[in-house]
Motif scaffolding. Structure first.
Motif, PDB file in Angstrom:
ATOM      1  N   GLN A   1       0.816  -1.215   0.000  1.00 29.89           N
ATOM      2  CA  GLN A   1       0.000   0.000   0.000  1.00 29.89           C
ATOM      3  C   GLN A   1       0.853   1.269   0.000  1.00 29.89           C
ATOM      4  OE1 GLN A   1      -3.393  -0.417  -0.286  1.00 29.89           O
ATOM      5  NE2 GLN A   1      -2.718  -2.552  -0.455  1.00 29.89           N
ATOM      6  N   HIS A   2       2.143   1.113   0.227  1.00 27.76           N
ATOM      7  CA  HIS A   2       3.028   2.281   0.358  1.00 27.76           C
ATOM      8  C   HIS A   2       3.908   2.513  -0.863  1.00 27.76           C
ATOM      9  CE1 HIS A   2       2.038   2.865   4.608  1.00 27.76           C
ATOM     10  NE2 HIS A   2       2.133   1.551   4.749  1.00 27.76           N
ATOM     11  N   VAL A   3       3.825   1.656  -1.880  1.00 23.28           N
ATOM     12  CA  VAL A   3       4.677   1.793  -3.060  1.00 23.28           C
ATOM     13  C   VAL A   3       3.832   1.688  -4.328  1.00 23.28           C
ATOM     14  CG1 VAL A   3       6.712   0.866  -1.886  1.00 23.28           C
ATOM     15  CG2 VAL A   3       5.178  -0.692  -3.114  1.00 23.28           C
ATOM     16  N   GLU A   4       4.442   2.072  -5.435  1.00 25.52           N
ATOM     17  CA  GLU A   4       3.713   2.049  -6.703  1.00 25.52           C
ATOM     18  C   GLU A   4       3.490   0.626  -7.195  1.00 25.52           C
ATOM     19  OE1 GLU A   4       4.926   3.180 -11.161  1.00 25.52           O
ATOM     20  OE2 GLU A   4       4.730   4.929  -9.858  1.00 25.52           O
ATOM     21  N   THR A   5       4.535  -0.190  -7.132  1.00 27.95           N
ATOM     22  CA  THR A   5       4.414  -1.563  -7.609  1.00 27.95           C
ATOM     23  C   THR A   5       5.540  -2.403  -7.010  1.00 27.95           C
ATOM     24  OG1 THR A   5       4.080  -2.930  -9.588  1.00 27.95           O
ATOM     25  CG2 THR A   5       5.849  -1.318  -9.686  1.00 27.95           C
ATOM     26  N   ILE A   6       5.421  -3.722  -7.177  1.00 31.48           N
ATOM     27  CA  ILE A   6       6.412  -4.665  -6.668  1.00 31.48           C
ATOM     28  C   ILE A   6       6.805  -5.606  -7.795  1.00 31.48           C
ATOM     29  CG2 ILE A   6       6.894  -6.508  -5.002  1.00 31.48           C
ATOM     30  CD1 ILE A   6       4.821  -5.237  -3.163  1.00 31.48           C
ATOM     31  N   VAL A   7       8.097  -5.802  -7.977  1.00 30.49           N
ATOM     32  CA  VAL A   7       8.611  -6.707  -9.000  1.00 30.49           C
ATOM     33  C   VAL A   7       9.465  -7.765  -8.312  1.00 30.49           C
ATOM     34  CG1 VAL A   7      10.007  -6.944 -11.069  1.00 30.49           C
ATOM     35  CG2 VAL A   7       8.615  -4.880 -10.741  1.00 30.49           C
ATOM     36  N   SER A   8       9.170  -9.033  -8.576  1.00 28.47           N
ATOM     37  CA  SER A   8       9.986 -10.135  -8.061  1.00 28.47           C
ATOM     38  C   SER A   8      10.890 -10.653  -9.166  1.00 28.47           C
ATOM     39  CB  SER A   8       9.088 -11.275  -7.551  1.00 28.47           C
ATOM     40  OG  SER A   8       9.860 -12.440  -7.289  1.00 28.47           O
ATOM     41  N   SER A   9      12.139 -10.909  -8.818  1.00 29.19           N
ATOM     42  CA  SER A   9      13.085 -11.442  -9.805  1.00 29.19           C
ATOM     43  C   SER A   9      12.648 -12.792 -10.346  1.00 29.19           C
ATOM     44  CB  SER A   9      14.480 -11.556  -9.181  1.00 29.19           C
ATOM     45  OG  SER A   9      14.456 -12.441  -8.077  1.00 29.19           O
TER      46      SER A   9
ATOM     47  N   GLY B   1      21.347  -9.618 -16.543  1.00 27.68           N
ATOM     48  CA  GLY B   1      20.158  -9.689 -17.389  1.00 27.68           C
ATOM     49  C   GLY B   1      18.887  -9.265 -16.681  1.00 27.68           C
ATOM     50  N   PHE B   2      18.899  -9.290 -15.342  1.00 22.65           N
ATOM     51  CA  PHE B   2      17.724  -8.874 -14.589  1.00 22.65           C
ATOM     52  C   PHE B   2      17.329  -7.439 -14.916  1.00 22.65           C
ATOM     53  CE2 PHE B   2      16.162  -6.383 -11.033  1.00 22.65           C
ATOM     54  CZ  PHE B   2      14.995  -7.059 -10.702  1.00 22.65           C
ATOM     55  N   TRP B   3      18.323  -6.552 -14.994  1.00 22.81           N
ATOM     56  CA  TRP B   3      18.042  -5.135 -15.179  1.00 22.81           C
ATOM     57  C   TRP B   3      17.499  -4.849 -16.577  1.00 22.81           C
ATOM     58  CZ3 TRP B   3      18.054  -2.910 -10.631  1.00 22.81           C
ATOM     59  CH2 TRP B   3      18.807  -3.511  -9.609  1.00 22.81           C
ATOM     60  N   GLN B   4      17.914  -5.637 -17.540  1.00 28.59           N
ATOM     61  CA  GLN B   4      17.365  -5.489 -18.885  1.00 28.59           C
ATOM     62  C   GLN B   4      15.891  -5.882 -18.907  1.00 28.59           C
ATOM     63  OE1 GLN B   4      19.906  -7.840 -21.439  1.00 28.59           O
ATOM     64  NE2 GLN B   4      21.770  -6.864 -20.680  1.00 28.59           N
ATOM     65  N   ASP B   5      15.575  -6.986 -18.225  1.00 25.78           N
ATOM     66  CA  ASP B   5      14.175  -7.411 -18.163  1.00 25.78           C
ATOM     67  C   ASP B   5      13.338  -6.423 -17.360  1.00 25.78           C
ATOM     68  OD1 ASP B   5      14.901  -9.605 -19.608  1.00 25.78           O
ATOM     69  OD2 ASP B   5      14.827 -11.023 -17.944  1.00 25.78           O
ATOM     70  N   LEU B   6      13.917  -5.869 -16.299  1.00 21.00           N
ATOM     71  CA  LEU B   6      13.185  -4.891 -15.489  1.00 21.00           C
ATOM     72  C   LEU B   6      12.823  -3.669 -16.310  1.00 21.00           C
ATOM     73  CD1 LEU B   6      12.183  -4.084 -12.644  1.00 21.00           C
ATOM     74  CD2 LEU B   6      14.451  -3.089 -12.243  1.00 21.00           C
ATOM     75  N   GLN B   7      13.715  -3.260 -17.191  1.00 19.19           N
ATOM     76  CA  GLN B   7      13.448  -2.094 -18.036  1.00 19.19           C
ATOM     77  C   GLN B   7      12.205  -2.299 -18.898  1.00 19.19           C
ATOM     78  OE1 GLN B   7      13.401   1.257 -18.963  1.00 19.19           O
ATOM     79  NE2 GLN B   7      15.628   1.190 -18.666  1.00 19.19           N
ATOM     80  N   GLN B   8      11.969  -3.539 -19.315  1.00 19.03           N
ATOM     81  CA  GLN B   8      10.793  -3.837 -20.137  1.00 19.03           C
ATOM     82  C   GLN B   8       9.507  -3.828 -19.318  1.00 19.03           C
ATOM     83  OE1 GLN B   8      11.380  -4.039 -23.445  1.00 19.03           O
ATOM     84  NE2 GLN B   8      13.490  -3.652 -22.794  1.00 19.03           N
ATOM     85  N   THR B   9       9.628  -4.039 -18.015  1.00 18.27           N
ATOM     86  CA  THR B   9       8.451  -4.098 -17.142  1.00 18.27           C
ATOM     87  C   THR B   9       8.171  -2.759 -16.476  1.00 18.27           C
ATOM     88  OG1 THR B   9       8.889  -6.433 -16.682  1.00 18.27           O
ATOM     89  CG2 THR B   9       7.444  -5.284 -15.140  1.00 18.27           C
ATOM     90  N   VAL B  10       9.213  -2.114 -16.002  1.00 18.66           N
ATOM     91  CA  VAL B  10       9.093  -0.818 -15.324  1.00 18.66           C
ATOM     92  C   VAL B  10      10.026   0.146 -16.050  1.00 18.66           C
ATOM     93  CG1 VAL B  10       9.303   0.424 -13.149  1.00 18.66           C
ATOM     94  CG2 VAL B  10       8.679  -1.995 -13.126  1.00 18.66           C
ATOM     95  N   SER B  11       9.525   0.831 -17.035  1.00 18.48           N
ATOM     96  CA  SER B  11      10.365   1.737 -17.812  1.00 18.48           C
ATOM     97  C   SER B  11      10.962   2.815 -16.898  1.00 18.48           C
ATOM     98  CB  SER B  11       9.544   2.381 -18.926  1.00 18.48           C
ATOM     99  OG  SER B  11      10.349   3.254 -19.695  1.00 18.48           O
ATOM    100  N   TYR B  12      12.278   2.965 -16.955  1.00 10.39           N
ATOM    101  CA  TYR B  12      12.939   3.933 -16.097  1.00 10.39           C
ATOM    102  C   TYR B  12      14.196   4.447 -16.757  1.00 10.39           C
ATOM    103  CZ  TYR B  12      16.196   0.110 -14.946  1.00 10.39           C
ATOM    104  OH  TYR B  12      17.122  -0.894 -15.015  1.00 10.39           O
ATOM    105  N   ASN B  13      14.619   5.625 -16.339  1.00 11.50           N
ATOM    106  CA  ASN B  13      15.876   6.205 -16.800  1.00 11.50           C
ATOM    107  C   ASN B  13      16.932   5.874 -15.746  1.00 11.50           C
ATOM    108  OD1 ASN B  13      18.080   7.763 -17.437  1.00 11.50           O
ATOM    109  ND2 ASN B  13      16.925   9.646 -17.808  1.00 11.50           N
ATOM    110  N   PRO B  14      17.901   5.000 -16.045  1.00 16.62           N
ATOM    111  CA  PRO B  14      18.885   4.596 -15.041  1.00 16.62           C
ATOM    112  C   PRO B  14      19.582   5.774 -14.365  1.00 16.62           C
ATOM    113  CG  PRO B  14      19.071   3.204 -16.975  1.00 16.62           C
ATOM    114  CD  PRO B  14      18.120   4.312 -17.340  1.00 16.62           C
ATOM    115  N   ALA B  15      19.882   6.832 -15.131  1.00 13.09           N
ATOM    116  CA  ALA B  15      20.595   7.974 -14.572  1.00 13.09           C
ATOM    117  C   ALA B  15      19.775   8.716 -13.522  1.00 13.09           C
ATOM    118  CB  ALA B  15      21.001   8.938 -15.688  1.00 13.09           C
TER     119      ALA B  15
END
Length: 229
Positions: free
Chosen positions: A131-139, A150-164
């Motif tokens: 209830q306190h966060v936007e979403t939860i992603v499990s590896s 490879g986890f971070w590449q897959d995460l980018q496809q699920t939760v689009s983000y700018n690494p910087a």
């Protein structure tokens, strides 16, 4: 320690970062060996001597975190056994205040965890953390632990983000190093993940805190600046 003004997204580990790692430490080092000894008619110390090396051999891999893997390998219902000590599940200090401050600062907060979906549900039921966060992603959704590049590449496809423009907060230095190699702009270590254990040592290249009250003032200062704009 953290440049809040440059951030859009905050990735948060769960166990040892938001929740007290004591639950997991107690389960794997005390409760599971006790139940394993009962299951296989072993002395408690014999059970530990058999289990601990078996568990440690999987460290850093997805199997290390996988309830299904250990249930099959040990022929025991790991999720049910975890429920037996669920009263030990709890927040680390200042976590809710920190998550509320992230929300007030309009920073996107995403839990990024290696926790298997079954114990994850148990922990959410006990804490309401979701209830306190936007979403939860499990590896486990990707079949790759956070330590895997490879986890971070897959995460980018699920939760689009700018690494910087992203901060990763975790109690695991291997995970933080993996995040940094993936281009995550800022990393922050939790040095006191387990309330019943001594704090971990710091890392020369990654800043660390014991509890979130160490960064809350700067975060709230950033929030105050935003409100004046």
């Amino acid at each position: 320690m953290v440049n809040w003004s440059s951030l859009n997204t905050v990735f948060l580990d769960m166990d040892g970062t938001l929740l007290d790692l004591h639950f997991d430490t107690h389960f794997w080092l005390e409760h599971l060996p006790q139940r394993y000894a009962e299951r296989y008619a072993l002395a408690p110390q014999q059970a530990k001597e058999r289990l601990i090396p078996m568990i440690m051999a999987e460290r850093g891999s997805l199997n290390w975190y996988c309830t299904d893997y250990w249930s099959n390998r040990l022929d025991m219902d790991i999720t049910a056994l975890k429920a037996e000590v669920a009263e030990r599940i709890g927040y680390r200090p200042h976590v809710v205040d920190f998550l509320n401050a992230l929300r007030d600062a309009r920073l996107r907060s995403v839990i990024v965890t290696n926790c298997h979906p079954d114990p994850l549900r148990l922990k959410l039921e006990r804490t309401g953390l979701d209830q306190h966060v936007e979403t939860i992603v499990s590896s486990h959704d990707f079949g790759k632990a956070k330590e895997n590049s490879g986890f971070w590449q897959d995460l980018q496809q699920t939760v689009s983000y700018n690494p910087a423009e992203t901060l990763m907060v975790d109690d695991s230095f291997p995970v933080l190093e993996s995040a940094r190699r993936a281009g995550i702009g800022q990393c922050l270590a939790i040095l006191a993940p387990d309330s019943q254990q001594a704090p971990n040592e710091g890392h020369s290249d990654i800043p660390g805190i014991h509890h979130f009250d160490e960064v809350l003032p700067a975060l709230k200062e950033q929030l105050a600046l935003q409100s004046k704009q």
